[in-house]
Design a protein around this motif. Structure first.
Motif, PDB file in Angstrom:
ATOM      1  N   PRO A   1       0.792  -1.230   0.000  1.00 55.83           N
ATOM      2  CA  PRO A   1       0.000   0.000   0.000  1.00 55.83           C
ATOM      3  C   PRO A   1       0.828   1.286   0.000  1.00 55.83           C
ATOM      4  N   GLY A   2       2.085   1.192   0.400  1.00 49.42           N
ATOM      5  CA  GLY A   2       2.930   2.379   0.437  1.00 49.42           C
ATOM      6  C   GLY A   2       3.819   2.542  -0.771  1.00 49.42           C
ATOM      7  N   VAL A   3       3.660   1.666  -1.787  1.00 45.66           N
ATOM      8  CA  VAL A   3       4.513   1.705  -2.979  1.00 45.66           C
ATOM      9  C   VAL A   3       3.715   2.212  -4.165  1.00 45.66           C
ATOM     10  N   ARG A   4       4.158   3.311  -4.753  1.00 50.25           N
ATOM     11  CA  ARG A   4       3.508   3.861  -5.938  1.00 50.25           C
ATOM     12  C   ARG A   4       4.109   3.277  -7.216  1.00 50.25           C
ATOM     13  N   GLU A   5       5.439   3.232  -7.285  1.00 44.33           N
ATOM     14  CA  GLU A   5       6.143   2.662  -8.438  1.00 44.33           C
ATOM     15  C   GLU A   5       7.343   1.889  -7.912  1.00 44.33           C
TER      16      GLU A   5
ATOM     17  N   PRO B   1       7.610   6.042  -3.197  1.00 41.13           N
ATOM     18  CA  PRO B   1       6.621   5.741  -2.156  1.00 41.13           C
ATOM     19  C   PRO B   1       5.375   6.623  -2.244  1.00 41.13           C
ATOM     20  N   ARG B   2       4.326   6.133  -1.622  1.00 42.13           N
ATOM     21  CA  ARG B   2       3.149   6.954  -1.354  1.00 42.13           C
ATOM     22  C   ARG B   2       3.334   7.628   0.008  1.00 42.13           C
ATOM     23  N   THR B   3       2.376   8.473   0.376  1.00 40.43           N
ATOM     24  CA  THR B   3       2.370   9.115   1.689  1.00 40.43           C
ATOM     25  C   THR B   3       1.328   8.435   2.575  1.00 40.43           C
ATOM     26  N   PRO B   4       1.702   8.023   3.772  1.00 40.18           N
ATOM     27  CA  PRO B   4       3.032   8.095   4.389  1.00 40.18           C
ATOM     28  C   PRO B   4       3.976   7.039   3.800  1.00 40.18           C
TER      29      PRO B   4
ATOM     30  N   GLU C   1      11.330   9.771  -8.205  1.00 40.76           N
ATOM     31  CA  GLU C   1      10.773   9.308  -9.461  1.00 40.76           C
ATOM     32  C   GLU C   1      11.744   8.357 -10.132  1.00 40.76           C
ATOM     33  N   LEU C   2      11.211   7.471 -10.982  1.00 41.19           N
ATOM     34  CA  LEU C   2      12.050   6.539 -11.722  1.00 41.19           C
ATOM     35  C   LEU C   2      12.535   7.201 -13.006  1.00 41.19           C
TER      36      LEU C   2
ATOM     37  N   SER D   1      10.509   6.830 -24.591  1.00 39.80           N
ATOM     38  CA  SER D   1       9.270   6.118 -24.901  1.00 39.80           C
ATOM     39  C   SER D   1       8.495   5.733 -23.646  1.00 39.80           C
ATOM     40  N   GLY D   2       8.940   6.249 -22.478  1.00 44.59           N
ATOM     41  CA  GLY D   2       8.168   6.072 -21.257  1.00 44.59           C
ATOM     42  C   GLY D   2       8.466   4.809 -20.475  1.00 44.59           C
ATOM     43  N   LYS D   3       9.497   4.076 -20.860  1.00 44.77           N
ATOM     44  CA  LYS D   3       9.856   2.863 -20.121  1.00 44.77           C
ATOM     45  C   LYS D   3      10.900   3.202 -19.066  1.00 44.77           C
ATOM     46  N   VAL D   4      10.927   2.402 -18.008  1.00 45.77           N
ATOM     47  CA  VAL D   4      11.923   2.619 -16.966  1.00 45.77           C
ATOM     48  C   VAL D   4      13.318   2.377 -17.537  1.00 45.77           C
ATOM     49  N   HIS D   5      14.210   3.323 -17.298  1.00 45.62           N
ATOM     50  CA  HIS D   5      15.569   3.256 -17.849  1.00 45.62           C
ATOM     51  C   HIS D   5      16.429   2.429 -16.901  1.00 45.62           C
ATOM     52  N   LYS D   6      16.442   1.118 -17.111  1.00 40.35           N
ATOM     53  CA  LYS D   6      17.119   0.204 -16.197  1.00 40.35           C
ATOM     54  C   LYS D   6      18.637   0.441 -16.160  1.00 40.35           C
ATOM     55  N   ALA D   7      19.222   0.858 -17.281  1.00 35.28           N
ATOM     56  CA  ALA D   7      20.669   1.078 -17.291  1.00 35.28           C
ATOM     57  C   ALA D   7      21.068   2.167 -16.302  1.00 35.28           C
ATOM     58  N   VAL D   8      20.253   3.223 -16.194  1.00 37.84           N
ATOM     59  CA  VAL D   8      20.530   4.298 -15.241  1.00 37.84           C
ATOM     60  C   VAL D   8      20.455   3.771 -13.813  1.00 37.84           C
ATOM     61  N   LEU D   9      19.441   2.942 -13.536  1.00 39.98           N
ATOM     62  CA  LEU D   9      19.295   2.377 -12.198  1.00 39.98           C
ATOM     63  C   LEU D   9      20.436   1.420 -11.873  1.00 39.98           C
ATOM     64  N   GLU D  10      20.884   0.659 -12.873  1.00 37.88           N
ATOM     65  CA  GLU D  10      21.994  -0.265 -12.630  1.00 37.88           C
ATOM     66  C   GLU D  10      23.265   0.492 -12.254  1.00 37.88           C
ATOM     67  N   GLU D  11      23.489   1.648 -12.937  1.00 40.17           N
ATOM     68  CA  GLU D  11      24.647   2.475 -12.596  1.00 40.17           C
ATOM     69  C   GLU D  11      24.526   3.008 -11.171  1.00 40.17           C
ATOM     70  N   ARG D  12      23.339   3.460 -10.826  1.00 40.16           N
ATOM     71  CA  ARG D  12      23.100   4.005  -9.481  1.00 40.16           C
ATOM     72  C   ARG D  12      23.266   2.917  -8.429  1.00 40.16           C
ATOM     73  N   ALA D  13      22.742   1.730  -8.741  1.00 36.97           N
ATOM     74  CA  ALA D  13      22.876   0.617  -7.799  1.00 36.97           C
ATOM     75  C   ALA D  13      24.328   0.208  -7.636  1.00 36.97           C
ATOM     76  N   GLY D  14      25.058   0.186  -8.735  1.00 35.58           N
ATOM     77  CA  GLY D  14      26.466  -0.176  -8.668  1.00 35.58           C
ATOM     78  C   GLY D  14      27.272   0.784  -7.828  1.00 35.58           C
ATOM     79  N   ALA D  15      26.971   2.088  -7.972  1.00 32.45           N
ATOM     80  CA  ALA D  15      27.685   3.087  -7.188  1.00 32.45           C
ATOM     81  C   ALA D  15      27.379   2.951  -5.706  1.00 32.45           C
ATOM     82  N   ARG D  16      26.121   2.634  -5.393  1.00 36.38           N
ATOM     83  CA  ARG D  16      25.720   2.507  -3.981  1.00 36.38           C
ATOM     84  C   ARG D  16      26.344   1.276  -3.342  1.00 36.38           C
ATOM     85  N   THR D  17      26.245   0.132  -4.024  1.00 32.30           N
ATOM     86  CA  THR D  17      26.736  -1.116  -3.428  1.00 32.30           C
ATOM     87  C   THR D  17      28.261  -1.161  -3.382  1.00 32.30           C
ATOM     88  N   ALA D  18      28.924  -0.315  -4.182  1.00 29.56           N
ATOM     89  CA  ALA D  18      30.385  -0.279  -4.184  1.00 29.56           C
ATOM     90  C   ALA D  18      30.929   0.487  -2.986  1.00 29.56           C
ATOM     91  N   ARG D  19      30.057   1.283  -2.337  1.00 29.83           N
ATOM     92  CA  ARG D  19      30.512   2.098  -1.199  1.00 29.83           C
ATOM     93  C   ARG D  19      30.819   1.235   0.027  1.00 29.83           C
TER      94      ARG D  19
END
Length: 530
Positions: A449-453, A474-477, A506-507, A512-530
């Motif tokens: 219920p708290g997840v929008r996307e 997320p949704r509020t709260p 936001e994602l 064309s309106g699809k989630v850009h997974k490559a951008v998220l993979e880069e972000r995830a890689g940077a986070r998990t590398a810390r």
């Protein structure tokens, strides 16, 4: 009155002339204050084609359009076919070097573009790219301020001569279904984009089958938020309307307020789009202020469409027909749900093969996967591409001699023969030997219920090889990341549970309106590398 699911005309140029004869007074395009009839659209297309002829364009030459959805885009694409040319659409999100690479690889002769879109001047961006374009002779500015040696739209149209009009008519009559019609480059979110070569017959079949699939008809009012450089916007948009006699409402950008106001004012009936479109409408706080009761047809689809979103569209919006389909640049629309399918089928599958299509799900050995077993989706049908531009090796990797296309998508058949999409093979990750499919995990996350996307990618893990990371809007709260993970542990097999959750505003999306997974993979890689 509509064309049959298979093309009844020899070319798109002939389809344009047919529409002018069948629907001469019907409004074809509404763009701002401009209202253009089908008879007028045909004449504008002929004039643009004649200007191309006068400019030296020969049959088979490539003409590119790098611009937002507009009346000029429609005139340009229909007009270039009058001259026997081939369309090369360019993604409006591309930077100068990316666009120049497409123009260079396709040996484009004429470019139609704009000089003021979201703060970008595409002519200046191209000049600054530093990429030589020896084949490019003429740049036409469809909208915007003058720039360098580029020719303004009205000035270019003025080049048309009487002899050029005569040549346009000759070339239009000579076009056939096996002549090349368009080269659409894949999105390039991973690796270099490939040019997908299609013919007039294949492309018209995509359009006319889409008409049959949706029941698009004369007098329908079609709001077009799908970008024209994409197959959906061009073939299931412009050409589908041309086949059926529907009115086109091109939208330069997705402005939900503007779309809702347009639907209410014009009594729009057809509103297809990526899942993000419907999500934005459903979440719009002022949606109830607009009369949306005229809406009849909703069409969406992607490899990672949220199931819960389809349920909400069905329950909260006025559409009487909701179609979920599966398609790709290399093949057009390959499957869809049917008008009489029950809600669960529409919500959880992309239906069955379209007429003329065969669909297989292959296991790891290349044989047919068992019912319910996930494997790679293979297609064979009338709109599968002719091949990749100047790349026989890449073509041979995905297209067999007997016409089967390896899609790179993963799916399975249920007990009724309906296709379920599990995601892209490149998106799948393996957790301790178990295959994890992001689309499945995302669909389950959306039940929170708290997840929008939500979007899920795989990240490295020393012990398990890979684990999932979820990006949650997320949704509020808003729930905490720990709460989301705990919720998942109660509902998913352990290997599916995301080990990391990041709450974001936001994602990132492709054009064309699809989630850009490559951008998220880069972000995830940077986070998990810390």
């Amino acid at each position: 009155m509509t064309d049959s699911p298979g093309p009844s005309r020899p070319s798109i140029a002939a389809m344009t002339a047919s529409a002018a004869k069948r629907f001469p007074g019907r409004v074809a395009v509404v763009d701002g204050a401009a209202r253009v009839s089908y008879a007028e659209l045909h004449e504008e297309a002929r004039r643009f084609g004649a200007a191309l002829v006068a400019d030296g364009v020969e049959p088979g030459d490539r003409v590119a359009v790098w611009a937002f959805n507009s009346r000029e885009w429609i005139v340009a694409v229909l007009g270039l076919y009058q001259a026997g040319a081939v369309l090369v659409p360019v993604n409006t999100r591309f930077k100068g070097r990316e666009a120049a690479g497409i123009l260079s690889r396709a040996k484009v002769r004429v470019l139609v573009t704009v000089t003021d879109f979201l703060g970008n001047d595409y002519v200046e961006m191209l000049a600054a790219s530093g990429v030589p374009l020896p084949d490019l002779r003429t740049v036409v500015i469809a909208r915007g301020r003058p720039s360098g040696d580029a020719v303004p739209w009205t000035g270019f149209l003025a080049r048309a001569t009487e002899s050029a009009f005569a040549e346009v008519d000759r070339r239009s009559a000579a076009l056939g279904p096996d002549d090349a019609s368009d080269i659409l480059f894949t999105s390039g979110t991973t690796g270099a984009p490939k040019g997908v070569v299609m013919t007039h017959g294949r492309t018209m079949t995509v359009a006319t089958d889409w008409v049959a699939m949706t029941g698009l008809r004369e007098g329908d009012r079609y709001v077009m938020v799908n970008p024209y450089f994409h197959m959906f916007g061009f073939k299931a948009g412009i050409l589908a309307c041309l086949s059926a006699g529907a009115t086109m409402y091109p939208q330069a950008v997705l402005d939900v307020d503007a779309v809702l106001a347009l639907v209410a004012e014009e009594r729009a009936t057809v509103l297809p789009g990526a899942p993000t479109l419907y999500h934005a409408i459903l979440e719009h706080p002022g949606r109830d202020r607009y009369d949306l009761s005229s809406l009849r047809v909703a069409v969406t689809g992607s490899a990672d469409i949220p199931v819960e979103l389809i349920r909400r569209v069905r329950d909260e919006l006025p559409f009487s027909l909701i179609v979920s389909g599966y398609g790709l640049t290399e093949a057009g629309t390959a499957s869809s749900t049917a008008p009489d399918d029950d809600p669960e089928t529409i919500a959880t599958t992309v239906g069955r093969a379209r007429p003329g299509f065969e669909i297989r799900v292959a296991d790891g050995t290349g044989g047919d996967a068992a019912e319910g077993e996930v494997g790679e989706i293979l297609l064979r049908g009338p709109t599968v591409m002719a091949g990749y531009l100047d790349d026989p090796e890449a073509t041979a990797e995905v297209l067999s001699a007997d016409g089967w296309l390896r899609t790179g998508d993963l799916g399975c058949f249920d007990g009724r023969g309906c296709l379920r999409i599990a995601g892209r093979s490149k998106d799948m990750f393996i957790v301790g030997g178990f295959n994890a499919y992001p689309a499945e995990i995302e669909a389950m996350l959306l039940e929170h219920p708290g997840v929008r996307e939500a979007a899920v990618v795989g990240v490295p893990d020393e012990r398990l090889g890979q684990v999932g990371m979820a990006f949650v809007v997320p949704r509020t709260p808003a729930p905490s990341a720990a709460e989301v993970i705990a919720w998942c542990r109660e509902r998913m097999a352990n290997y599916k549970v995301p080990r990391f959750v990041e709450l974001i505003g936001e994602l990132p999306l492709t054009a064309s309106g699809k989630v850009h997974k490559a951008v998220l993979e880069e972000r995830a890689g940077a986070r998990t590398a810390r």
